[in-house]
Write a protein that holds these residues in place. Structure first.
Motif, PDB file in Angstrom:
ATOM      1  N   TYR A 195       0.754  -1.090   0.050  1.00  0.00           N
ATOM      2  CA  TYR A 195      -0.032   0.122  -0.066  1.00  0.00           C
ATOM      3  C   TYR A 195       0.897   1.244  -0.064  1.00  0.00           C
ATOM      4  O   TYR A 195       2.118   1.073   0.205  1.00  0.00           O
ATOM      5  N   ASN A 196       0.083   2.285  -0.063  1.00  0.00           N
ATOM      6  CA  ASN A 196       0.882   3.623  -0.031  1.00  0.00           C
ATOM      7  C   ASN A 196       0.499   4.288   1.113  1.00  0.00           C
ATOM      8  O   ASN A 196      -0.753   4.188   1.631  1.00  0.00           O
ATOM      9  N   ALA A 197       1.166   5.416   1.624  1.00  0.00           N
ATOM     10  CA  ALA A 197       0.569   6.419   2.497  1.00  0.00           C
ATOM     11  C   ALA A 197       1.072   7.666   2.022  1.00  0.00           C
ATOM     12  O   ALA A 197       1.935   8.102   1.395  1.00  0.00           O
ATOM     13  N   SER A 198       0.127   8.648   2.411  1.00  0.00           N
ATOM     14  CA  SER A 198       0.308  10.017   2.256  1.00  0.00           C
ATOM     15  C   SER A 198      -0.355  11.049   3.579  1.00  0.00           C
ATOM     16  O   SER A 198      -1.377  10.634   4.170  1.00  0.00           O
ATOM     17  N   THR A 199       0.402  11.878   3.842  1.00  0.00           N
ATOM     18  CA  THR A 199      -0.157  12.714   4.790  1.00  0.00           C
ATOM     19  C   THR A 199      -1.229  13.558   4.622  1.00  0.00           C
ATOM     20  O   THR A 199      -1.429  13.960   3.457  1.00  0.00           O
ATOM     21  N   SER A 200      -2.120  13.656   5.549  1.00  0.00           N
ATOM     22  CA  SER A 200      -3.488  14.330   5.286  1.00  0.00           C
ATOM     23  C   SER A 200      -3.375  15.643   6.054  1.00  0.00           C
ATOM     24  O   SER A 200      -4.177  16.500   6.095  1.00  0.00           O
ATOM     25  N   SER A 201      -2.377  15.716   7.087  1.00  0.00           N
ATOM     26  CA  SER A 201      -1.920  17.023   7.725  1.00  0.00           C
ATOM     27  C   SER A 201      -0.594  16.876   7.984  1.00  0.00           C
ATOM     28  O   SER A 201       0.020  15.946   7.778  1.00  0.00           O
ATOM     29  N   THR A 202       0.202  17.836   8.575  1.00  0.00           N
ATOM     30  CA  THR A 202       1.288  17.928   9.183  1.00  0.00           C
ATOM     31  C   THR A 202       1.525  16.625  10.071  1.00  0.00           C
ATOM     32  O   THR A 202       0.736  16.503  10.796  1.00  0.00           O
ATOM     33  N   ALA A 203       2.568  16.004   9.672  1.00  0.00           N
ATOM     34  CA  ALA A 203       2.659  14.644  10.714  1.00  0.00           C
ATOM     35  C   ALA A 203       4.141  14.536  11.059  1.00  0.00           C
ATOM     36  O   ALA A 203       5.367  14.858  10.412  1.00  0.00           O
ATOM     37  N   ARG A 204       4.253  13.890  12.214  1.00  0.00           N
ATOM     38  CA  ARG A 204       5.528  13.436  12.807  1.00  0.00           C
ATOM     39  C   ARG A 204       5.343  11.927  13.079  1.00  0.00           C
ATOM     40  O   ARG A 204       4.551  11.399  13.638  1.00  0.00           O
ATOM     41  N   VAL A 205       6.286  11.212  12.284  1.00  0.00           N
ATOM     42  CA  VAL A 205       6.410   9.666  12.677  1.00  0.00           C
ATOM     43  C   VAL A 205       7.664   9.450  13.313  1.00  0.00           C
ATOM     44  O   VAL A 205       8.873  10.017  12.989  1.00  0.00           O
ATOM     45  N   LEU A 206       7.699   8.027  14.059  1.00  0.00           N
ATOM     46  CA  LEU A 206       8.905   7.480  14.439  1.00  0.00           C
ATOM     47  C   LEU A 206       9.361   6.161  13.383  1.00  0.00           C
ATOM     48  O   LEU A 206       8.392   5.615  13.558  1.00  0.00           O
ATOM     49  N   ARG A 207      10.358   6.384  12.652  1.00  0.00           N
ATOM     50  CA  ARG A 207      10.511   5.171  12.061  1.00  0.00           C
ATOM     51  C   ARG A 207      11.432   4.188  12.635  1.00  0.00           C
ATOM     52  O   ARG A 207      12.514   4.709  13.291  1.00  0.00           O
ATOM     53  N   ILE A 208      11.142   2.819  12.675  1.00  0.00           N
ATOM     54  CA  ILE A 208      11.950   1.941  13.295  1.00  0.00           C
ATOM     55  C   ILE A 208      12.297   0.879  12.403  1.00  0.00           C
ATOM     56  O   ILE A 208      11.509   0.359  11.644  1.00  0.00           O
ATOM     57  N   PRO A 209      13.348   0.533  12.077  1.00  0.00           N
ATOM     58  CA  PRO A 209      13.917  -0.695  11.284  1.00  0.00           C
ATOM     59  C   PRO A 209      13.106  -1.846  11.460  1.00  0.00           C
ATOM     60  O   PRO A 209      12.948  -2.328  12.757  1.00  0.00           O
ATOM     61  N   LYS A 210      12.824  -2.556  10.393  1.00  0.00           N
ATOM     62  CA  LYS A 210      11.948  -3.962  10.439  1.00  0.00           C
ATOM     63  C   LYS A 210      12.582  -4.902  11.434  1.00  0.00           C
ATOM     64  O   LYS A 210      11.919  -5.505  12.402  1.00  0.00           O
ATOM     65  N   SER A 211      14.057  -5.144  11.483  1.00  0.00           N
ATOM     66  CA  SER A 211      14.598  -5.963  12.361  1.00  0.00           C
ATOM     67  C   SER A 211      14.390  -5.470  13.990  1.00  0.00           C
ATOM     68  O   SER A 211      14.257  -6.206  14.756  1.00  0.00           O
ATOM     69  N   SER A 212      14.724  -4.243  14.057  1.00  0.00           N
ATOM     70  CA  SER A 212      14.653  -3.708  15.557  1.00  0.00           C
ATOM     71  C   SER A 212      13.029  -3.673  15.956  1.00  0.00           C
ATOM     72  O   SER A 212      13.003  -3.790  17.217  1.00  0.00           O
ATOM     73  N   PHE A 213      12.121  -3.386  15.223  1.00  0.00           N
ATOM     74  CA  PHE A 213      11.018  -3.540  15.479  1.00  0.00           C
ATOM     75  C   PHE A 213      10.544  -4.713  16.015  1.00  0.00           C
ATOM     76  O   PHE A 213       9.887  -4.901  16.979  1.00  0.00           O
ATOM     77  N   TYR A 214      10.815  -5.594  15.376  1.00  0.00           N
ATOM     78  CA  TYR A 214      10.468  -7.107  15.679  1.00  0.00           C
ATOM     79  C   TYR A 214      11.044  -7.399  17.103  1.00  0.00           C
ATOM     80  O   TYR A 214      10.228  -7.949  17.826  1.00  0.00           O
ATOM     81  N   ASP A 215      12.249  -7.163  17.288  1.00  0.00           N
ATOM     82  CA  ASP A 215      12.998  -7.508  18.386  1.00  0.00           C
ATOM     83  C   ASP A 215      12.237  -6.700  19.730  1.00  0.00           C
ATOM     84  O   ASP A 215      12.169  -7.176  20.755  1.00  0.00           O
ATOM     85  N   ILE A 216      12.120  -5.441  19.645  1.00  0.00           N
ATOM     86  CA  ILE A 216      11.306  -4.562  20.547  1.00  0.00           C
ATOM     87  C   ILE A 216       9.938  -5.275  20.967  1.00  0.00           C
ATOM     88  O   ILE A 216       9.706  -5.461  22.130  1.00  0.00           O
ATOM     89  N   VAL A 217       9.178  -5.548  19.720  1.00  0.00           N
ATOM     90  CA  VAL A 217       7.613  -5.883  20.096  1.00  0.00           C
ATOM     91  C   VAL A 217       7.891  -7.413  20.606  1.00  0.00           C
ATOM     92  O   VAL A 217       7.105  -7.513  21.700  1.00  0.00           O
ATOM     93  N   MET A 218       8.818  -8.198  20.364  1.00  0.00           N
ATOM     94  CA  MET A 218       8.717  -9.535  20.746  1.00  0.00           C
ATOM     95  C   MET A 218       9.001  -9.631  22.261  1.00  0.00           C
ATOM     96  O   MET A 218       8.904 -10.510  23.162  1.00  0.00           O
ATOM     97  N   SER A 219       9.915  -8.587  22.785  1.00  0.00           N
ATOM     98  CA  SER A 219      10.310  -8.441  24.026  1.00  0.00           C
ATOM     99  C   SER A 219       9.511  -7.799  25.049  1.00  0.00           C
ATOM    100  O   SER A 219       9.657  -7.937  26.289  1.00  0.00           O
ATOM    101  N   GLU A 220       8.394  -7.212  24.705  1.00  0.00           N
ATOM    102  CA  GLU A 220       7.348  -6.403  25.395  1.00  0.00           C
ATOM    103  C   GLU A 220       5.887  -6.867  25.034  1.00  0.00           C
ATOM    104  O   GLU A 220       5.410  -6.571  23.852  1.00  0.00           O
ATOM    105  N   PRO A 221       5.287  -7.475  26.109  1.00  0.00           N
ATOM    106  CA  PRO A 221       4.064  -8.082  26.043  1.00  0.00           C
ATOM    107  C   PRO A 221       2.795  -6.952  25.517  1.00  0.00           C
ATOM    108  O   PRO A 221       2.045  -7.336  24.982  1.00  0.00           O
TER     109      PRO A 221
END
Length: 166
Positions: free
Chosen positions: A42-68
């Motif tokens: 899919y694609n993404a487009s801002t509908s307003s001024t946005a601020r996002v936090l980008r987490i690399p795929k491998s880091s995101f997986y590790d972070i999520v799996m360590s925190e219920p």
């Protein structure tokens, strides 16, 4: 996502858009591709001024799996998106423009609503064009439906915000 709104959509080979859903602060984008080896579908487009936090795929997986609690948040995010896609499928398959608009307004009120003495005010601004993307119709048709809903006393517009009247 920290701030703003991002519209998630599909793009056809001829350039036509099909809206999927809108995410706001506190939501996750791209989590579905963490557990599968696929390119983003899919694609993404801002509908307003946005601020996002980008987490690399491998880091995101590790972070999520360590925190219920994060596992629960990701599962809730995926479930909400699945529900939105099922609603889109039902609406596009079986509903006219008026019903699609009213259903999306109710969904926005549920997600972004503030209770008032008159009803539920949708706290995020949106244009008729954005709503048209969501319901798979033209801006003109959506404007007609919104005016009709105002005339019938179902919704009210004040200061750029819509209220679903009770």
């Amino acid at each position: 996502m920290i701030k703003g709104r991002i519209r998630i959509y599909l793009l056809s080979p001829n350039g036509a858009e099909r809206h999927l859903y809108i995410v706001g602060p506190g939501n996750i984008i791209g989590e579905s591709n963490v557990w599968v080896d696929e390119a983003f579908g899919y694609n993404a487009s801002t509908s307003s001024t946005a601020r996002v936090l980008r987490i690399p795929k491998s880091s995101f997986y590790d972070i999520v799996m360590s925190e219920p609690k994060l596992i629960q948040k990701v599962l809730k995010s995926l479930s909400n998106k699945q529900s939105a896609l099922l609603l889109q499928t039902r609406l596009m398959s079986f509903s006219d423009v008026g019903e699609r608009v009213l259903t999306i307004l109710r969904q926005l009120a549920s997600s972004y609503g503030k209770e008032t003495t008159k009803g539920t005010t949708i706290s995020i601004p949106f244009t008729h064009q954005e709503l048209a993307y969501v319901v798979g119709s033209s801006r003109v048709s959506v404007s007609y439906v919104m005016n009709e809903l105002c005339e019938k006393g179902i919704i009210e517009k004040q200061n750029g915000r819509y209220t679903l009247l009770t």
